[in-house]
Design a protein around this motif. Sequence first.
Motif, PDB file in Angstrom:
ATOM      1  N   TRP A 122       0.832  -1.211   0.000  1.00  0.00           N
ATOM      2  CA  TRP A 122       0.000   0.000   0.000  1.00  0.00           C
ATOM      3  C   TRP A 122       0.870   1.267   0.000  1.00  0.00           C
ATOM      4  CZ3 TRP A 122      -1.900  -4.444   2.417  1.00  0.00           C
ATOM      5  CH2 TRP A 122      -3.194  -4.838   2.054  1.00  0.00           C
ATOM      6  N   GLY A 123       2.017   1.207  -0.655  1.00  0.00           N
ATOM      7  CA  GLY A 123       2.903   2.364  -0.708  1.00  0.00           C
ATOM      8  C   GLY A 123       3.886   2.385   0.450  1.00  0.00           C
ATOM      9  N   ASP A 124       4.862   3.290   0.367  1.00  0.00           N
ATOM     10  CA  ASP A 124       5.866   3.502   1.421  1.00  0.00           C
ATOM     11  C   ASP A 124       6.704   2.259   1.698  1.00  0.00           C
ATOM     12  OD1 ASP A 124       4.824   6.055   1.687  1.00  0.00           O
ATOM     13  OD2 ASP A 124       3.391   5.435   3.221  1.00  0.00           O
ATOM     14  N   LYS A 160      10.687   2.542  -1.801  1.00  0.00           N
ATOM     15  CA  LYS A 160      11.071   2.678  -3.212  1.00  0.00           C
ATOM     16  C   LYS A 160      12.187   3.705  -3.394  1.00  0.00           C
ATOM     17  CE  LYS A 160       6.762   3.717  -3.998  1.00  0.00           C
ATOM     18  NZ  LYS A 160       6.143   3.396  -2.696  1.00  0.00           N
ATOM     19  N   ASN A 188       1.560  13.302  -3.935  1.00  0.00           N
ATOM     20  CA  ASN A 188       1.045  12.400  -2.889  1.00  0.00           C
ATOM     21  C   ASN A 188       2.147  11.440  -2.451  1.00  0.00           C
ATOM     22  OD1 ASN A 188       0.931  11.234  -5.464  1.00  0.00           O
ATOM     23  ND2 ASN A 188      -0.956  10.102  -5.106  1.00  0.00           N
ATOM     24  N   ALA A 189       3.141  11.218  -3.321  1.00  0.00           N
ATOM     25  CA  ALA A 189       4.265  10.338  -2.999  1.00  0.00           C
ATOM     26  C   ALA A 189       5.218  11.033  -2.035  1.00  0.00           C
ATOM     27  CB  ALA A 189       5.020   9.982  -4.285  1.00  0.00           C
ATOM     28  N   GLY A 190       5.869  10.239  -1.208  1.00  0.00           N
ATOM     29  CA  GLY A 190       6.935  10.750  -0.341  1.00  0.00           C
ATOM     30  C   GLY A 190       8.025   9.697  -0.329  1.00  0.00           C
ATOM     31  N   HIS A 191       9.109   9.927  -1.051  1.00  0.00           N
ATOM     32  CA  HIS A 191      10.158   8.916  -1.210  1.00  0.00           C
ATOM     33  C   HIS A 191      11.408   9.361  -0.443  1.00  0.00           C
ATOM     34  CE1 HIS A 191       8.228   7.234  -5.151  1.00  0.00           C
ATOM     35  NE2 HIS A 191       7.414   7.213  -4.123  1.00  0.00           N
ATOM     36  N   GLY A 237      -9.108   9.349   2.830  1.00  0.00           N
ATOM     37  CA  GLY A 237      -7.874   9.655   3.539  1.00  0.00           C
ATOM     38  C   GLY A 237      -6.830  10.132   2.551  1.00  0.00           C
ATOM     39  N   SER A 238      -7.308  10.856   1.533  1.00  0.00           N
ATOM     40  CA  SER A 238      -6.409  11.394   0.511  1.00  0.00           C
ATOM     41  C   SER A 238      -5.336  12.273   1.156  1.00  0.00           C
ATOM     42  CB  SER A 238      -7.230  12.234  -0.474  1.00  0.00           C
ATOM     43  OG  SER A 238      -6.402  13.110  -1.190  1.00  0.00           O
ATOM     44  N   THR A 239      -4.195  12.380   0.461  1.00  0.00           N
ATOM     45  CA  THR A 239      -3.131  13.281   0.938  1.00  0.00           C
ATOM     46  C   THR A 239      -3.521  14.740   0.707  1.00  0.00           C
ATOM     47  OG1 THR A 239      -2.060  13.174  -1.210  1.00  0.00           O
ATOM     48  CG2 THR A 239      -1.324  11.575   0.447  1.00  0.00           C
ATOM     49  N   GLN A 264       3.365   5.237  -5.005  1.00  0.00           N
ATOM     50  CA  GLN A 264       2.294   4.490  -4.338  1.00  0.00           C
ATOM     51  C   GLN A 264       2.627   2.985  -4.397  1.00  0.00           C
ATOM     52  OE1 GLN A 264       1.079   7.214  -6.728  1.00  0.00           O
ATOM     53  NE2 GLN A 264       1.601   8.292  -4.889  1.00  0.00           N
ATOM     54  N   THR A 273      -5.531   5.331  -5.084  1.00  0.00           N
ATOM     55  CA  THR A 273      -5.166   6.599  -5.689  1.00  0.00           C
ATOM     56  C   THR A 273      -5.765   6.621  -7.104  1.00  0.00           C
ATOM     57  OG1 THR A 273      -3.369   8.178  -6.059  1.00  0.00           O
ATOM     58  CG2 THR A 273      -2.897   5.833  -6.597  1.00  0.00           C
ATOM     59  N   VAL A 298      -1.532   3.869   4.933  1.00  0.00           N
ATOM     60  CA  VAL A 298      -1.862   5.184   5.490  1.00  0.00           C
ATOM     61  C   VAL A 298      -3.121   5.656   4.768  1.00  0.00           C
ATOM     62  CG1 VAL A 298      -0.218   6.390   3.984  1.00  0.00           C
ATOM     63  CG2 VAL A 298      -0.913   7.459   6.100  1.00  0.00           C
ATOM     64  N   ARG A 319       1.044  11.459   8.979  1.00  0.00           N
ATOM     65  CA  ARG A 319       0.024  10.659   9.676  1.00  0.00           C
ATOM     66  C   ARG A 319       0.606   9.318  10.123  1.00  0.00           C
ATOM     67  NH1 ARG A 319      -4.582  10.358   5.175  1.00  0.00           N
ATOM     68  NH2 ARG A 319      -2.728  10.146   3.885  1.00  0.00           N
TER      69      ARG A 319
HETATM   70  P1  IMO Z   1       4.441   6.622  -1.929  1.00  0.00           P
HETATM   71  O1  IMO Z   1       4.875   6.854  -3.345  1.00  0.00           O
HETATM   72  C1  IMO Z   1       1.249   5.597   0.832  1.00  0.00           C
HETATM   73  C2  IMO Z   1      -2.787   6.908  -0.207  1.00  0.00           C
HETATM   74  C3  IMO Z   1      -3.419   7.997   0.642  1.00  0.00           C
HETATM   75  C4  IMO Z   1      -4.886   7.627   0.512  1.00  0.00           C
HETATM   76  C5  IMO Z   1      -4.978   7.147  -0.936  1.00  0.00           C
HETATM   77  C6  IMO Z   1      -5.450   8.213  -1.909  1.00  0.00           C
HETATM   78  O2  IMO Z   1       5.156   7.472  -0.935  1.00  0.00           O
HETATM   79  O3  IMO Z   1       4.463   5.181  -1.597  1.00  0.00           O
HETATM   80  P2  IMO Z   1      -4.408  10.430  -2.919  1.00  0.00           P
HETATM   81  O4  IMO Z   1      -3.648  11.551  -2.276  1.00  0.00           O
HETATM   82  O5  IMO Z   1      -3.638   9.705  -3.967  1.00  0.00           O
HETATM   83  O6  IMO Z   1      -5.760  10.856  -3.371  1.00  0.00           O
HETATM   84  O7  IMO Z   1      -4.675   9.384  -1.729  1.00  0.00           O
HETATM   85  O8  IMO Z   1      -3.676   6.723  -1.303  1.00  0.00           O
HETATM   86  N1  IMO Z   1      -1.471   7.278  -0.774  1.00  0.00           N
HETATM   87  C7  IMO Z   1      -0.309   6.765  -0.344  1.00  0.00           C
HETATM   88  N2  IMO Z   1      -0.049   5.933   0.677  1.00  0.00           N
HETATM   89  N3  IMO Z   1       2.243   6.017   0.034  1.00  0.00           N
HETATM   90  C8  IMO Z   1       1.990   6.837  -1.008  1.00  0.00           C
HETATM   91  O9  IMO Z   1       2.918   7.170  -1.910  1.00  0.00           O
HETATM   92  C9  IMO Z   1       0.665   7.275  -1.211  1.00  0.00           C
HETATM   93  N4  IMO Z   1       0.065   8.091  -2.124  1.00  0.00           N
HETATM   94  C10 IMO Z   1      -1.238   8.070  -1.840  1.00  0.00           C
HETATM   95  O10 IMO Z   1      -2.978   7.933   1.974  1.00  0.00           O
HETATM   96  O11 IMO Z   1      -5.181   6.545   1.348  1.00  0.00           O
END
Ligand code: IMO
Length: 432
Positions: free
Chosen positions: A11-13, A16, A38-41, A127-129, A230, A245, A279, A309
């Motif tokens: 589910w991301g994070d 990467k 929305n990404a945080g790398h 729970g969008s960013t 993501q 997303t 998240v 968060r």
């Molecule tokens: P990286 O690239 C983790 C989650 C948000 C929310 C859902 C929709 O760092 O892995 P959005 O802002 O896209 O409308 O949010 O997706 N989300 C992420 N969760 N890592 C991310 O990016 C994410 N990008 C979006 O928390 O649940």
Amino acid sequence: MKVDVILGLQWGDEGKGKIVDVFAPQYDIVARFQGGPNAGHTVEFDNKKFILHTIPSGIFHPKTINVIGNGVIIDPFNLMKEIQQLKDSGIRPEENLLISKRAHLILPTHRVLDMAYESLKGQTKIGSTLKGIGPTYTDKAGRNGLRMGIIASGDFTEKYHQLKKSHGEILGCYGFKLAEQCIEELPFDVYEQKWFDSINELKSYALIDSEEYLNKSLDEGKSILAEGAQGSMLDVDFGSYPYVTSSTTISAGVCAGLGISPHRIGKIFGIFKSYCTRVGAGPFPTELCDETGEAIRNSGREFGSTTGRPRRCGWLDLPALKYSIMLNGVDSLIMMKADVLSSFETIKICTHYKEKNKITASFPFDLSSETLEPVYANLDGWQKPLRDIESFTEIPQELTTYLNYIEDALGLPIDIVSIGPDRTQTLKKQVL
Ligand code: IMO
Ligand code: GDP
Ligand code: MG
């Protein structure tokens, strides 16, 4: 040459950013193909920590060209902030950053729409960013969006105001007034001015036809690494819809997001954590809402890189991983954060799901079903710190058993194990 891909299987994070930075010296070009701020790398080296949102994670290697591809959506304000932070640390992104003319712009009003839609959803919010992702991709698909390539054209401001007006009308229908909104804690008008200032600053960066550049580079024998954002479980088609997303996060997204033919895709590296996190809202079968989940969160410092968060934590989910591997065609696995589980006596792995007394290893259509229960295997923890280990041969026996168990279940090798956030804390099974 072909385009190798690094993407997240959960589910991301997953980590990467760290692995792209580790791989970057082996590639001529690193290219982001989807998502936006929305990404945080996170990339850590020499006791420094950077969090990238739009810029590819190869930026710290001056010989590697970094491309923001057409499938990415760009918030000029956020991108300039990111560029400035890098410059303040002595990095020179102006020398190795290229931006696709076809990448769509996130307007200030897209961010207000994101906030409005989330607040209207009430209990069912995603729970969008709140970075404007959903509304910007909606406008792209709806053929209303604005692209980077027009920022220098004479009618850019007019087109901006047309789109802003139509956004204002939509917001008005829901009772939201633009003049009353804040973005990044700034009144709308102040933020909007800063957004335009950022657009002006971005004009000095190389805006290119990135699909031409990337295909020509391949023809010339250059190597390219595509960096996913993501994770596969957040993919707009295959993730836990609607808690996803708005982009194609799986390997298929590389072709559309960079303008690359499927024939030109090379090796696909799938990244996962030794456990799971999520998240934002949405189903998460192995979530631990207890002190074990809390212990993983504290040990793994599981707090969002973009929003801060707390991340929801749970055990590794093999049916979900298998599904992601199938969707992406993964060739090689990379397991992150092995060190985070060092203190656990017993570690659980979800091998199957149980639904109404039926055991299944398949990934269900409705992951949110309240009757869906994870079925676990218990493995012995290694209970040893890992951070100073320098090679695969020094890995404790229990961790080797954990890795073998996952490899057998998934039918793929785990070629890299990460044992800490720093780029040096990376164990490679073989030279990749
Ligand atoms: P990286 O690239 C983790 C989650 C948000 C929310 C859902 C929709 O760092 O892995 P959005 O802002 O896209 O409308 O949010 O997706 N989300 C992420 N969760 N890592 C991310 O990016 C994410 N990008 C979006 O928390 O649940
Ligand atoms: P990304 O979005 O996939 O790039 O991942 P994030 O940067 O959002 O989250 C991963 C977090 O874990 C970051 O804080 C990294 O510094 C950190 N990290 C990466 N690999 C490891 C690891 O092996 N061990 C530990 N403890 N932390 C790691
Ligand atoms: Mg992240």
